[in-house]
Design an enzyme around this catalytic site. Structure first.
Site, PDB file in Angstrom:
ATOM      1  N   ASP A  49     -29.835  52.761  82.670  1.00 34.71           N
ATOM      2  CA  ASP A  49     -31.127  53.066  83.280  1.00 34.71           C
ATOM      3  C   ASP A  49     -31.536  51.816  84.044  1.00 34.71           C
ATOM      4  O   ASP A  49     -31.740  50.751  83.425  1.00 34.71           O
ATOM      5  CB  ASP A  49     -32.136  53.399  82.169  1.00 34.71           C
ATOM      6  N   TYR A 140     -43.145  56.587  97.485  1.00 29.85           N
ATOM      7  CA  TYR A 140     -41.791  56.342  98.006  1.00 29.85           C
ATOM      8  C   TYR A 140     -41.832  55.265  99.098  1.00 29.85           C
ATOM      9  O   TYR A 140     -41.012  54.343  99.103  1.00 29.85           O
ATOM     10  CB  TYR A 140     -41.224  57.661  98.532  1.00 29.85           C
ATOM     11  N   LYS A 144     -39.803  51.740  98.862  1.00 29.03           N
ATOM     12  CA  LYS A 144     -38.713  51.414  99.790  1.00 29.03           C
ATOM     13  C   LYS A 144     -39.096  50.267 100.727  1.00 29.03           C
ATOM     14  O   LYS A 144     -38.239  49.470 101.132  1.00 29.03           O
ATOM     15  CB  LYS A 144     -38.298  52.659 100.571  1.00 29.03           C
ATOM     16  N   PRO A 178     -28.522  66.911  97.303  1.00 23.74           N
ATOM     17  CA  PRO A 178     -29.575  67.414  96.409  1.00 23.74           C
ATOM     18  C   PRO A 178     -30.975  66.915  96.731  1.00 23.74           C
ATOM     19  O   PRO A 178     -31.943  67.648  96.562  1.00 23.74           O
ATOM     20  CB  PRO A 178     -29.143  66.909  95.026  1.00 23.74           C
TER      21      PRO A 178
HETATM   22  N1  NAD Z   1     -30.564  61.839 100.053  1.00 23.00           N
HETATM   23  C1  NAD Z   1     -31.389  61.450 101.009  1.00 23.00           C
HETATM   24  O1  NAD Z   1     -31.796  62.238 101.856  1.00 23.00           O
HETATM   25  C2  NAD Z   1     -31.792  59.996 101.064  1.00 23.00           C
HETATM   26  C3  NAD Z   1     -32.402  59.520 102.229  1.00 23.00           C
HETATM   27  C4  NAD Z   1     -32.803  58.193 102.278  1.00 23.00           C
HETATM   28  C5  NAD Z   1     -32.601  57.367 101.200  1.00 23.00           C
HETATM   29  N2  NAD Z   1     -32.001  57.858 100.087  1.00 23.00           N
HETATM   30  C6  NAD Z   1     -31.803  56.950  98.966  1.00 23.00           C
HETATM   31  O2  NAD Z   1     -30.440  56.916  98.624  1.00 23.00           O
HETATM   32  C7  NAD Z   1     -30.297  56.631  97.232  1.00 23.00           C
HETATM   33  C8  NAD Z   1     -29.354  57.646  96.610  1.00 23.00           C
HETATM   34  O3  NAD Z   1     -29.930  58.945  96.742  1.00 23.00           O
HETATM   35  P1  NAD Z   1     -29.033  60.273  96.632  1.00 23.00           P
HETATM   36  O4  NAD Z   1     -29.199  61.021  97.877  1.00 23.00           O
HETATM   37  O5  NAD Z   1     -27.692  59.928  96.160  1.00 23.00           O
HETATM   38  O6  NAD Z   1     -29.879  61.026  95.510  1.00 23.00           O
HETATM   39  P2  NAD Z   1     -29.331  61.732  94.188  1.00 23.00           P
HETATM   40  O7  NAD Z   1     -30.543  62.336  93.556  1.00 23.00           O
HETATM   41  O8  NAD Z   1     -28.151  62.577  94.498  1.00 23.00           O
HETATM   42  O9  NAD Z   1     -28.827  60.473  93.329  1.00 23.00           O
HETATM   43  C9  NAD Z   1     -29.686  59.529  92.775  1.00 23.00           C
HETATM   44  C10 NAD Z   1     -29.093  59.122  91.441  1.00 23.00           C
HETATM   45  O10 NAD Z   1     -29.952  58.134  90.859  1.00 23.00           O
HETATM   46  C11 NAD Z   1     -29.948  58.373  89.476  1.00 23.00           C
HETATM   47  N3  NAD Z   1     -31.117  57.788  88.837  1.00 23.00           N
HETATM   48  C12 NAD Z   1     -32.402  58.215  88.863  1.00 23.00           C
HETATM   49  N4  NAD Z   1     -33.155  57.440  88.081  1.00 23.00           N
HETATM   50  C13 NAD Z   1     -32.333  56.495  87.565  1.00 23.00           C
HETATM   51  C14 NAD Z   1     -32.518  55.418  86.670  1.00 23.00           C
HETATM   52  N5  NAD Z   1     -33.727  55.136  86.147  1.00 23.00           N
HETATM   53  N6  NAD Z   1     -31.453  54.656  86.353  1.00 23.00           N
HETATM   54  C15 NAD Z   1     -30.231  54.925  86.856  1.00 23.00           C
HETATM   55  N7  NAD Z   1     -29.977  55.938  87.691  1.00 23.00           N
HETATM   56  C16 NAD Z   1     -31.034  56.723  88.041  1.00 23.00           C
HETATM   57  C17 NAD Z   1     -29.956  59.894  89.331  1.00 23.00           C
HETATM   58  O11 NAD Z   1     -29.498  60.297  88.033  1.00 23.00           O
HETATM   59  C18 NAD Z   1     -29.007  60.293  90.443  1.00 23.00           C
HETATM   60  O12 NAD Z   1     -27.684  60.456  89.986  1.00 23.00           O
HETATM   61  C19 NAD Z   1     -31.720  56.650  96.651  1.00 23.00           C
HETATM   62  O13 NAD Z   1     -32.189  55.326  96.522  1.00 23.00           O
HETATM   63  C20 NAD Z   1     -32.511  57.383  97.702  1.00 23.00           C
HETATM   64  O14 NAD Z   1     -33.875  57.008  97.683  1.00 23.00           O
HETATM   65  C21 NAD Z   1     -31.576  59.143  99.992  1.00 23.00           C
END
Ligand code: NAD
Length: 241
Positions: A49, A140, A144, A178
Site C-alpha cells: 500500500d 485529483y 497531481k 478501467p
Molecule cells: N487511466 C487514465 O486515464 C489516466 C490518465 C492520467 C493519469 N493516470 C494516472 O496513471 C496512474 C495509473 O493509472 P491506471 O490507468 O493504471 O489506473 P488503474 O486503476 O488501472 O491502476 C491503478 C492501480 O493503483 C492501485 N492502487 C490504488 N491505491 C493504491 C495504494 N494505496 N497502494 C498501492 N496501489 C494502489 C490500484 O489497485 C490499481 O491497480 C495513476 O496515477 C493515474 O492517476 C491515468
C-alpha cells in the site's frame, strides 16, 4: 531492444493498466520489473500500500536482499475521484492526496537509498490534471499538481548526488482502460461521455497504457541521461492549446 539490460525497476500500481504496461515494457527492453500493488494480481510480486511507510520499508528491504540494487522506480499507483471543491468531503480529499501524493513521496523517499548506490531514475505518473485544472477534479488536481512539483524537488536533490538520481513526471490525458471507463460510466450517458473525452483531444482518440509505458522506458534508460526535473505531457495535444 535492450535499453534496460541489467536494470532492476520497481513499479507501483502494477495490477493496474499503466503499471502492467510499464512492467511488460521494462521486461521487453531487457530489464527486471519488480511489481507491487495494494491489490493482488498475477502481475504483482509484492503487496504494497503506497500510503503505508511500513510496507515501503519491508518491500525495499526485500528488493535489496533479492537483487542488491535498484535502478528505477515508477510510481504508477493512483486513484481518481470526481468532485468540485463544494462536492468533495475532507475524507475523500485526504484519501486522494494520500494515495497520489503521499504515496509518490514515500516511494521517492524509501527507494532513494537503493537508487543512489549506483545512480538511478524515478518516473512519477502524474496526469494532465497536474498541469491544468478541471471544475470537478478538486482533489485529483491538488494531488497531481503536488506530484509535478514534488518531482522537481526530488530531481534537484537527486542531481546533487554522486552518482545522480534523475526524476521526471509523466502527464497522460485519458487512457483506454478501467480508469477512463469508470469516469465515462459514472456519467448519465456513458457513450456520450466517452465521445466527449475523445473529441476534446486534438488527435481525436484516447491514449494507451502502452504509449505511456514507452515514454517511461525512455526516461528509465540511459538515452535520457540529461533529462531531469522535466514534465512530459502525453495527451494527444490536449494541453497544447
Ligand atoms: N487511466 C487514465 O486515464 C489516466 C490518465 C492520467 C493519469 N493516470 C494516472 O496513471 C496512474 C495509473 O493509472 P491506471 O490507468 O493504471 O489506473 P488503474 O486503476 O488501472 O491502476 C491503478 C492501480 O493503483 C492501485 N492502487 C490504488 N491505491 C493504491 C495504494 N494505496 N497502494 C498501492 N496501489 C494502489 C490500484 O489497485 C490499481 O491497480 C495513476 O496515477 C493515474 O492517476 C491515468
Amino acid at each position: 531492444m535492450d535499453r534496460l539490460a541489467g536494470k532492476v525497476v520497481f513499479v507501483t500500481g502494477a495490477s493496474g493498466a499503466v503499471g502492467t504496461a510499464v512492467a511488460q515494457a521494462v521486461a521487453r527492453d531487457g530489464g527486471t520489473a519488480v511489481t507491487s500493488d495494494v491489490r493482488a494480481s498475477p502481475s504483482c510480486d509484492h503487496l504494497l500500500d503506497v500510503t503505508a511507510e511500513d510496507d515501503w520499508r519491508r518491500v525495499m528491504a526485500a528488493v535489496s536482499a533479492r537483487h542488491g540494487r535498484l535502478d528505477g522506480l515508477v510510481n504508477a499507483a493512483g486513484i481518481v475521484v470526481l468532485g468540485s471543491v463544494e462536492d468533495t468531503d475532507l475524507a475523500t480529499f485526504r484519501r486522494v492526496l494520500a494515495v497520489n501524493l503521499d504515496g509518490t513521496f514515500l516511494g521517492c523517499k524509501y527507494a532513494m537509498p537503493l537508487l543512489k548506490k549506483r545512480g538511478g531514475v524515478i518516473v512519477n505518473i502524474a496526469s494532465v490534471s497536474g498541469l491544468v485544472g478541471g471544475h470537478n477534479l478538486a482533489a485529483y488536481n491538488a494531488s497531481k499538481g503536488g506530484v509535478r512539483l514534488l518531482t522537481k524537488s526530488v530531481a534537484l536533490h537527486g542531481a546533487r548526488l554522486v552518482p545522480p538520481v534523475r526524476c521526471n513526471s509523466v502527464h497522460p490525458s485519458f487512457l483506454e482502460g478501467p480508469m477512463a471507463d469508470a469516469i465515462a460510466d459514472s456519467a448519465p450517458d456513458p457513450h456520450k461521455a466517452r465521445a466527449r473525452m475523445q473529441a476534446a483531444v486534438p488527435l481525436r482518440r484516447l491514449g494507451t497504457p502502452t504509449e505511456v509505458a514507452a515514454l517511461c522506458v525512455f526516461l528509465l534508460s540511459d538515452e535520457s541521461g540529461f533529462v531531469t526535473g522535466a514534465e512530459f505531457a502525453i495527451d494527444g495535444g490536449l494541453t497544447a492549446g
